[in-house]
Design an enzyme around this catalytic site. Structure first.
Site, PDB file in Angstrom:
ATOM      1  N   TYR A   1     -34.874 -13.480 101.124  1.00 23.60           N
ATOM      2  CA  TYR A   1     -35.882 -14.215 100.352  1.00 23.60           C
ATOM      3  C   TYR A   1     -37.295 -13.798 100.752  1.00 23.60           C
ATOM      4  CZ  TYR A   1     -37.727 -18.292  97.795  1.00 23.60           C
ATOM      5  OH  TYR A   1     -38.383 -19.126  96.913  1.00 23.60           O
TER       6      TYR A   1
ATOM      7  N   VAL B   1     -32.837  -9.113 120.031  1.00 21.15           N
ATOM      8  CA  VAL B   1     -33.945  -9.300 119.098  1.00 21.15           C
ATOM      9  C   VAL B   1     -34.049 -10.761 118.681  1.00 21.15           C
ATOM     10  CG1 VAL B   1     -34.935  -8.592 116.883  1.00 21.15           C
ATOM     11  CG2 VAL B   1     -33.581  -6.953 118.218  1.00 21.15           C
TER      12      VAL B   1
ATOM     13  N   ILE C   1     -37.846 -14.886 114.156  1.00 19.26           N
ATOM     14  CA  ILE C   1     -38.515 -16.173 113.952  1.00 19.26           C
ATOM     15  C   ILE C   1     -38.585 -16.455 112.456  1.00 19.26           C
ATOM     16  CG2 ILE C   1     -40.602 -17.520 114.332  1.00 19.26           C
ATOM     17  CD1 ILE C   1     -41.275 -15.711 116.675  1.00 19.26           C
TER      18      ILE C   1
ATOM     19  N   GLY D   1     -34.187 -17.143 107.911  1.00 17.18           N
ATOM     20  CA  GLY D   1     -33.616 -17.322 106.584  1.00 17.18           C
ATOM     21  C   GLY D   1     -32.104 -17.414 106.642  1.00 17.18           C
ATOM     22  N   TRP D   2     -31.449 -16.716 105.722  1.00 18.20           N
ATOM     23  CA  TRP D   2     -29.985 -16.708 105.682  1.00 18.20           C
ATOM     24  C   TRP D   2     -29.391 -15.607 106.556  1.00 18.20           C
ATOM     25  CZ3 TRP D   2     -32.883 -18.015 101.365  1.00 18.20           C
ATOM     26  CH2 TRP D   2     -32.641 -19.268 100.817  1.00 18.20           C
ATOM     27  N   GLY D   3     -30.206 -14.989 107.381  1.00 19.32           N
ATOM     28  CA  GLY D   3     -29.696 -14.048 108.372  1.00 19.32           C
ATOM     29  C   GLY D   3     -29.551 -12.615 107.903  1.00 19.32           C
TER      30      GLY D   3
ATOM     31  N   CYS E   1     -46.773 -16.082  90.554  1.00 21.17           N
ATOM     32  CA  CYS E   1     -46.916 -15.296  91.787  1.00 21.17           C
ATOM     33  C   CYS E   1     -46.799 -13.804  91.493  1.00 21.17           C
ATOM     34  CB  CYS E   1     -45.877 -15.725  92.811  1.00 21.17           C
ATOM     35  SG  CYS E   1     -46.176 -17.352  93.540  1.00 21.17           S
TER      36      CYS E   1
END
Length: 384
Positions: free
Chosen positions: A137, A171, A174, A177-179, A355
């Site tokens: 995302y 690592v 931060i 999200g969904w990884g 956007c």
């Protein structure tokens, strides 16, 4: 569109609000009730007055209610913002949002969870339908990509190469999200990853879908609570939720959690001018308490903590990414009509397409910073 007040140099009380706005929009090559795809079509009264008095909050809410349309909403906003009409008028009602951002910490540890609950916890199924197959995302990297999946994978690989990841590294992500980054980095570069998120839906999703044995850990916690030290740190699309009152603390945390010779990659949307308030419509309906940083704010927060090794701007790629997300929402909307009403649908279209127009007009940017604690000996070489 920003609201006007009667003492603006361009305000003439003898001209109706409708004519005033029509003349203003003409400077952006937009016609009210015109025939081109980007022209504004009025479906109800009060739209002009709402926009004049309440800026984008009024304009956006009127659109959500169906009071106005544009066949190509992204083109409408591109024309509007490319003409920089905001420089020709002065804000009035936006003062409240500006003062809130200046004097109140809207992204405190207590309030930081609000965006997770209101935005990211809409449901994993909805985001799976909108995003790429990896559920990424954030902005894709379209330099050599033909579609959304390729653009997102290229972005993830670009980050890994910028960080110079090697097998066995640990690592910190931060705002994971969904990884998607963690899964990609672990699978393709042999690193271990710890991800922080404030979304329960994201954490649950990540724990379920991660491949068995992949060295990835999700932590449902605020970034300020992290104390471990890592070889590298990455933060992709999370800094927009930090807020100016917390930029320095954020950099302190990153400095504290990074090894002396490690690299920190910060990927964030940014604005061109520092002294501008958060958009009130985005703040109310999309990202509560969000705030875009300026380039100066990022570097000021990093001063004495990090050396800025590299800054990469590929903000124009966010236009393509947002349009791809919009196309996915359109293609899958019938699957969600019972879950979300038409007002939500129009809200989401307004979000994605406005956007996209803003990035296309280059009014907002996408930066990737590579930071080190003491500077890379011999210099840092960017990959592309």
């Amino acid at each position: 569109m920003t609201p006007l007040k009667k003492n603006d140099a361009s305000f003439d009380p003898s001209i109706s609000s409708h004519q005033y706005v029509a003349d203003l929009l003409a400077q952006a090559n937009i016609e009210i009730n015109g025939e081109r795809p980007w022209d504004m079509q009025l479906n109800a009264s009060g739209v002009i007055e709402n926009a004049l008095s309440r800026g984008n909050l009024g304009l956006g809410e009127s659109y959500m209610n169906g009071d106005w349309d544009a066949e190509s909403l992204d083109q409408f906003f591109y024309h509007l913002m490319r003409a920089q009409l905001h420089l020709r008028v002065k804000p009035t009602q936006l003062m409240y949002h500006s003062l809130k951002a200046k004097f109140f910490n809207r992204q405190s540890a207590k309030r930081a969870w609000e965006v997770g609950e209101k935005h990211y916890d809409l449901g994993n199924e909805f985001y799976a339908a909108m995003l790429d197959q990896r559920m990424t995302y954030t902005c894709g990297y379209w330099k050599n990509a033909a579609n959304l999946d390729e653009a997102q994978e290229a972005k993830l690989d670009l980050i890994c190469r910028k960080l110079k990841l090697k097998p066995g590294m640990r690592v910190l992500d931060i705002g994971c999200g969904w990884g998607s980054f963690m899964a990609y980095a672990a699978e393709h570069y042999g690193v271990e990853c710890v991800g922080l998120t404030i979304s329960k839906e994201q954490a649950d999703f990540g724990k379920r879908v991660m491949k068995k044995g992949l060295p990835v850990e999700f932590r449902l916690q605020d970034y300020r609570d992290e104390t471990e030290v890592f070889d590298c740190i990455v933060s992709v699309g999370m800094f927009e939720h930090v807020g100016r009152k917390n930029y320095r603390e954020y950099m302190d945390v990153a400095n504290r959690c990074l090894k002396e010779d490690g690299l920190f990659l910060l990927h964030t949307i940014g604005k061109n001018v520092t002294a501008t308030p958060p958009d009130p419509w985005i703040d109310k309906y999309i990202f509560p308490n969000g705030e875009l940083p300026s380039l100066r704010q990022v570097t000021d927060a990093a001063e004495s903590l990090f050396v800025v090794e590299d800054v990469h701007n590929f903000g124009a790629d966010y236009d393509k990414t947002l349009m791809a997300w919009h196309d996915n929402v359109e293609a899958n909307w019938l699957d969600f009509r019972e879950q979300f009403d038409d007002v939500f649908y129009r809200m989401w279209r307004y979000y994605l397409l406005s956007c996209a127009g803003a990035f296309r007009a280059r009014q907002i940017q996408l930066w990737q910073f590579v930071l080190s604690k003491k500077g890379v000996v011999g210099g840092y070489s960017r990959v592309s």
